[in-house]
Design an enzyme around this catalytic site. Structure first.
Site, mmCIF file in Angstrom:
data_model
loop_
_atom_site.group_PDB
_atom_site.id
_atom_site.type_symbol
_atom_site.label_atom_id
_atom_site.label_comp_id
_atom_site.label_asym_id
_atom_site.label_seq_id
_atom_site.Cartn_x
_atom_site.Cartn_y
_atom_site.Cartn_z
ATOM 1 C CG ASN A 8 -1.726 1.202 1.415
ATOM 2 O OD1 ASN A 8 -1.805 2.037 0.517
ATOM 3 N ND2 ASN A 8 -2.360 1.339 2.566
ATOM 4 C CD1 TRP A 9 3.478 0.813 -2.733
ATOM 5 C CD2 TRP A 9 3.635 1.839 -4.714
ATOM 6 N NE1 TRP A 9 4.152 -0.023 -3.603
ATOM 7 C CE2 TRP A 9 4.261 0.580 -4.821
ATOM 8 C CE3 TRP A 9 3.611 2.669 -5.851
ATOM 9 C CZ2 TRP A 9 4.858 0.135 -6.001
ATOM 10 C CZ3 TRP A 9 4.200 2.231 -7.036
ATOM 11 C CH2 TRP A 9 4.824 0.971 -7.103
ATOM 12 C CG HIS A 97 -5.785 1.705 5.316
ATOM 13 N ND1 HIS A 97 -5.340 2.605 6.262
ATOM 14 C CD2 HIS A 97 -4.772 0.838 5.108
ATOM 15 C CE1 HIS A 97 -4.106 2.285 6.605
ATOM 16 N NE2 HIS A 97 -3.734 1.211 5.929
ATOM 17 C CD GLU A 167 -3.599 -2.844 7.441
ATOM 18 O OE1 GLU A 167 -2.497 -3.095 6.965
ATOM 19 O OE2 GLU A 167 -4.219 -1.792 7.226
ATOM 20 N N GLY A 173 2.297 1.895 10.918
ATOM 21 C CA GLY A 173 3.246 2.989 10.769
ATOM 22 C C GLY A 173 3.910 3.401 12.067
ATOM 23 N N GLY A 232 2.706 -1.193 4.426
ATOM 24 C CA GLY A 232 2.760 0.238 4.134
ATOM 25 C C GLY A 232 4.193 0.679 3.921
ATOM 26 N N GLY A 233 4.804 1.184 4.991
ATOM 27 C CA GLY A 233 6.152 1.770 4.902
ATOM 28 C C GLY A 233 7.166 0.903 4.172
HETATM 29 C C1 PEP Z 1 -0.813 -0.110 6.172
HETATM 30 O O1 PEP Z 1 -0.872 1.068 5.904
HETATM 31 O O2 PEP Z 1 -1.697 -0.874 5.757
HETATM 32 C C2 PEP Z 1 0.305 -0.565 6.972
HETATM 33 C C3 PEP Z 1 0.245 -1.768 7.477
HETATM 34 O O3 PEP Z 1 1.343 0.318 7.172
HETATM 35 P P1 PEP Z 1 2.765 -0.016 7.840
HETATM 36 O O4 PEP Z 1 3.268 -1.279 7.206
HETATM 37 O O5 PEP Z 1 3.611 1.171 7.522
HETATM 38 O O6 PEP Z 1 2.520 -0.196 9.299
#
Ligand code: PEP
Length: 248
Positions: A8-9, A97, A167, A173, A232-233
């Site tokens: 997920n950019w 999300h 999540e 994040g 994400g990151g």
């Molecule tokens: C996300 O945004 O779905 C996520 C899991 O972000 P991160 O990996 O940065 O925690």
């Protein structure tokens, strides 16, 4: 089932950076084709980067969007419909999300409407659920996730049409990762709840998301009922994204 490794950019990067990232992921997989044995790959760039990124991808990597409209067409300024995403060769769309639930006050009902549109167009909806830190401290994380699942999963959903991403909001994040035991317990709970909410629920993918990195991915993937990750990151660096796939 293969793990789904989904990036997920979010709202990051220039066009040039998006194209570079796509190219680096493609070349990384070409250099290490074993990655495809256990993994399916998905990248979800911002809307404006979907079409250019798609020109860089091979058939080994699916394209997805980070959201879609709850409406099918018409006077909805700023919206992008599920049909437009399908037309852009998207296979997946991320819905609900926690950032959208939090910053845009998206409700389960709205997410269900969006998912219904996605399914009508043949997109696979990745429906995100997860509790806040406060809710976990109160011990109501399963109630919260159950309510989100019941409220957001569209009619007629199945393993072919939806994916669930668990999540925990406090892990996104932040660098904080749920313990493997917390993940195992919640994924088992979700699997059980899905029996009443979707067809072929035993084959339905349940992803974990929240600060997944190459260094913690192996133990997360080893947990029962974890069928991939929403990243994400770490999805913004091809090396890390593919390192997570390597761990599976
Ligand atoms: C996300 O945004 O779905 C996520 C899991 O972000 P991160 O990996 O940065 O925690």
């Amino acid at each position: 089932m293969k793990n789904l490794i989904a990036g997920n950019w979010k709202m990051n990067g220039s066009m040039e950076a998006a194209l570079d990232l796509a190219k680096n992921i493609v070349s990384g997989i070409q250099e290490n084709p074993d990655l495809l044995k256990n993994n399916d790959f998905l990248v979800c760039p911002p809307y404006l980067h979907l079409a250019p990124v798609q020109t860089e991808l091979t058939s080994a990597i699916s394209l997805g969007s980070q959201d879609c409209s709850p409406f099918d067409k018409g006077a909805y300024t700023g919206d992008v419909s599920a049909a437009m995403l399908k037309d852009m060769n998207c296979d997946y769309v991320i819905l609900g999300h926690s950032e959208r639930r939090q910053y845009y006050r998206e409700s389960d009902m709205l997410i269900k409407q969006k998912a219904t549109m996605a399914l009508e167009q043949g997109l696979i909806a990745i429906i995100c659920v997860g509790e806040t830190e406060q809710q976990r401290e109160q011990g109501i994380e399963q109630d919260v996730v159950r309510t989100q699942l019941i409220g957001s999963i569209p009619e007629g959903a199945s393993a072919d049409t939806i994916v669930i991403a668990y999540e925990p909001v406090w892990a996104i994040g932040t660098g904080k990762v749920a313990t493997v035991e917390d993940i195992r317990v919640m994924h088992a709970f979700i699997r059980n709840e899905l029996k009443d909410l979707a067809k072929t629920s035993n084959k339905l993918r349940i992803l974990y998301g929240g600060s997944v990195k190459p260094s913690n991915a192996a133990e997360i993937f080893a947990a029962e009922n974890v069928n991939g990750a929403l990243i994400g990151g770490a999805s913004l660096q091809a090396h890390d994204f593919l390192g997570i796939a390597d761990a599976s």
